[in-house]
Design an enzyme around this catalytic site. Structure first.
Site: not given
Length: 224
Positions: A11, A13
């Site tokens: 991922d 953020d």
């Protein structure tokens, strides 16, 4: 005998970069522009990882479709302006130690790196360029081309692009959406506690990591 290829998907953020200040500011601008009450910081951070067209209705249910469309655009415009004003490295700084971890993982011959993010293609490109990471990730899955997390489409596409089997792949993220997405794709999951969801929301992880320096060992341990 050579080791099998292994896919490590991150991922973005809350996992690689800490962009919470700009996320909260941009969401605040989007809500104010639409004349809608602004959610509190905790609520905004709770939906990080979802695509904007899913996240904003969760924060403000019951609005008209055109209002949501305007809020999505308002968010994107505000985010771009903040990044342009501050520069990527200040706007979305890498978490301490992340770059050295990524470089070390990339140096392992059987490891392939990827990202799966709720960002747009344009947003991810700008982020990677700003940090000089354009060549790190072999597969890059973005919100433009897939349903929002936790739908497994991003990870299934990453597996197909790299030719790696699901049991030889892992998703690394800071939210329950990442953990659920990994499970739906038949992949392992590593949760990181320095992001935007509390540790209790990462119960779906095979391993929970609290320091960036511990990521390589956690990854290697999945297949030992």
């Amino acid at each position: 005998m050579s080791k099998p290829l292994r896919l490590i998907v991150f991922d973005v953020d809350g996992t690689l970069v800490d962009s919470q200040a700009d996320i909260v500011a941009s969401m605040t601008t989007a809500f104010q522009g639409a004349g809608v009450p602004v959610p509190d910081r905790a609520a905004i951070l709770s939906i990080v990882g979802l695509s904007l067209d899913v996240a904003i209705p969760q924060l403000a249910p019951g609005l008209r479709d055109e209002t949501y469309a305007a809020m999505v655009q308002g968010y994107k415009t505000a985010y771009m302006q903040l990044r342009a004003a501050q520069g990527t490295q200040q706007s979305s700084p890498l978490y301490p130690g992340i770059r050295s971890v990524l470089d070390g993982l990339q140096a392992v011959p059987e490891y392939l790196l990827g990202v799966a993010t709720g960002k747009s293609r344009r947003g991810l490109d700008a982020l990677l360029a700003g940090h000089g990471m354009e060549r790190l990730f072999l597969t890059q899955q973005v919100a433009d081309h897939h349903p929002s997390k936790p739908h497994p489409a991003m990870l299934l596409a990453a597996l197909a692009e790299t030719g790696v089997d699901a049991d030889q792949a892992v998703m690394i993220g800071d939210t329950e959406f990442d953990m659920s997405m990994a499970r739906a794709a038949g992949m392992r999951a590593i949760g990181v506690s320095w992001g935007y969801h509390t540790a209790d929301r990462l119960a779906g992880a095979d391993v929970l990591v609290h320091r960036t320096a511990d990521l390589p060992q956690a990854i290697a341990g999945l297949w030992e």
